[in-house]
Design an enzyme around this catalytic site. Sequence first.
Site, mmCIF file in Angstrom:
data_model
loop_
_atom_site.group_PDB
_atom_site.id
_atom_site.type_symbol
_atom_site.label_atom_id
_atom_site.label_comp_id
_atom_site.label_asym_id
_atom_site.label_seq_id
_atom_site.Cartn_x
_atom_site.Cartn_y
_atom_site.Cartn_z
ATOM 1 N N GLY A 148 3.027 -0.010 -2.444
ATOM 2 C CA GLY A 148 4.208 -0.686 -2.943
ATOM 3 C C GLY A 148 5.382 -0.393 -2.020
ATOM 4 O O GLY A 148 5.479 0.702 -1.452
ATOM 5 N N CYS A 149 6.284 -1.369 -1.839
ATOM 6 C CA CYS A 149 7.403 -1.139 -0.923
ATOM 7 C C CYS A 149 8.324 -0.043 -1.450
ATOM 8 O O CYS A 149 8.777 0.830 -0.690
ATOM 9 C CB CYS A 149 8.172 -2.430 -0.685
ATOM 10 S SG CYS A 149 8.721 -3.296 -2.167
ATOM 11 N N ASN A 150 8.605 -0.043 -2.748
ATOM 12 C CA ASN A 150 9.418 1.024 -3.322
ATOM 13 C C ASN A 150 8.714 2.370 -3.208
ATOM 14 O O ASN A 150 9.334 3.396 -2.921
ATOM 15 C CB ASN A 150 9.717 0.738 -4.796
ATOM 16 C CG ASN A 150 10.567 -0.491 -5.001
ATOM 17 O OD1 ASN A 150 11.229 -0.962 -4.077
ATOM 18 N ND2 ASN A 150 10.565 -1.023 -6.208
ATOM 19 N N ALA A 151 7.410 2.358 -3.449
ATOM 20 C CA ALA A 151 6.634 3.598 -3.374
ATOM 21 C C ALA A 151 6.636 4.156 -1.968
ATOM 22 O O ALA A 151 6.705 5.381 -1.771
ATOM 23 C CB ALA A 151 5.203 3.346 -3.850
ATOM 24 N N ALA A 153 9.031 3.806 0.332
ATOM 25 C CA ALA A 153 10.358 4.354 0.626
ATOM 26 C C ALA A 153 10.524 5.737 0.009
ATOM 27 O O ALA A 153 11.003 6.675 0.661
ATOM 28 C CB ALA A 153 11.439 3.403 0.115
#
Length: 342
Positions: A148-151, A153
Amino acid sequence: MTQTIAILGASGYTGAELVRLIATHPSLRAVALSGDRKAGMSMGDVFPHLRHLGLPDLVRIEDIDFAGVDLAFCALPHATSQAVIADLPRDLKVVDLSADFRLRDPADYQKWYGKPHSAPDLQKEAVYGLTEFYREQIRAARLVAGTGCNAAAGQYALRPLISAGVIDLDEIVIDLKAGVSGAGRSLKENLLHAELSGGTHPYSAGGTHRHLGEFDQEFSLLAGRSVRVQFTPHLMPFNRGILVTVYVRGDAAEIHATLAAAYAPEPFLEVLPFGALPSTRSIAGSNYVHVGVIGDRLPGRAVVMVAMDNLAKGSSGQAIQNANLMLGNDETAGLMLAPVFP
């Protein structure tokens, strides 16, 4: 040597980003593009910024001949990839950009995504796609599950600190701001310009965001015990980018030194001088990640900030980085584009 690529779900944002990055790749060539709802259309009609590339038209997945394809990127919605990848040739290398294979335990997938995992046998062979920390496993993999992109970061801010034991694992707060492209291209009322522009919107607060499953899985694996973080994402009225601010208990100088040492060899991760702050403006359109560390006025506390592009390093750029490893290419091939500014 030319390596042939299929992109399943090329009519979405991550699919278009894959096409944009592959266009300047020295060896990858897209020979098949799928987009079921837009089958029969050209990519130039769907994405005018790509009309100069001479790409194949969009087709349905079932109309693709995979016999001559070296690797497929699967940029399909969550809960779709499992069934699609299960029907692909078993010798075809696959990088999946959805959430369908990120969580190793199928029970965790059901917990966070609300339905049973439909391909548990494939899940067993999937490698988690955070390149810098799973490089050798990815190199040998057939199926890689993009993060996941948030994960991603949050993990760039915290993984080296957890491994080094320089922060209190029971006091981690992650505050994240994300651009609207992270919500995908499907029409949604809350993403209309009139409802999004000029405002900031927290969402999935209080421990309900699905990327918490990845944080739980990866941080607990690193620490050798259960690690549970507080996490609140916010939807921002800009197109692309993520800025994550992580509040931790620990010595700020030691935290900065730990991150700087961990990321010194990495081509895409840059730790800024102590006290310098990253910005989404500085990484837009690129595969680069900027990491900043500052101290807090409260003794023994520090703030770690990470800026990255959700569509590039958070998704499609990461996918190409992984594909390069899987295909024996230089890991950075096609990904050294400088950020776009202003």
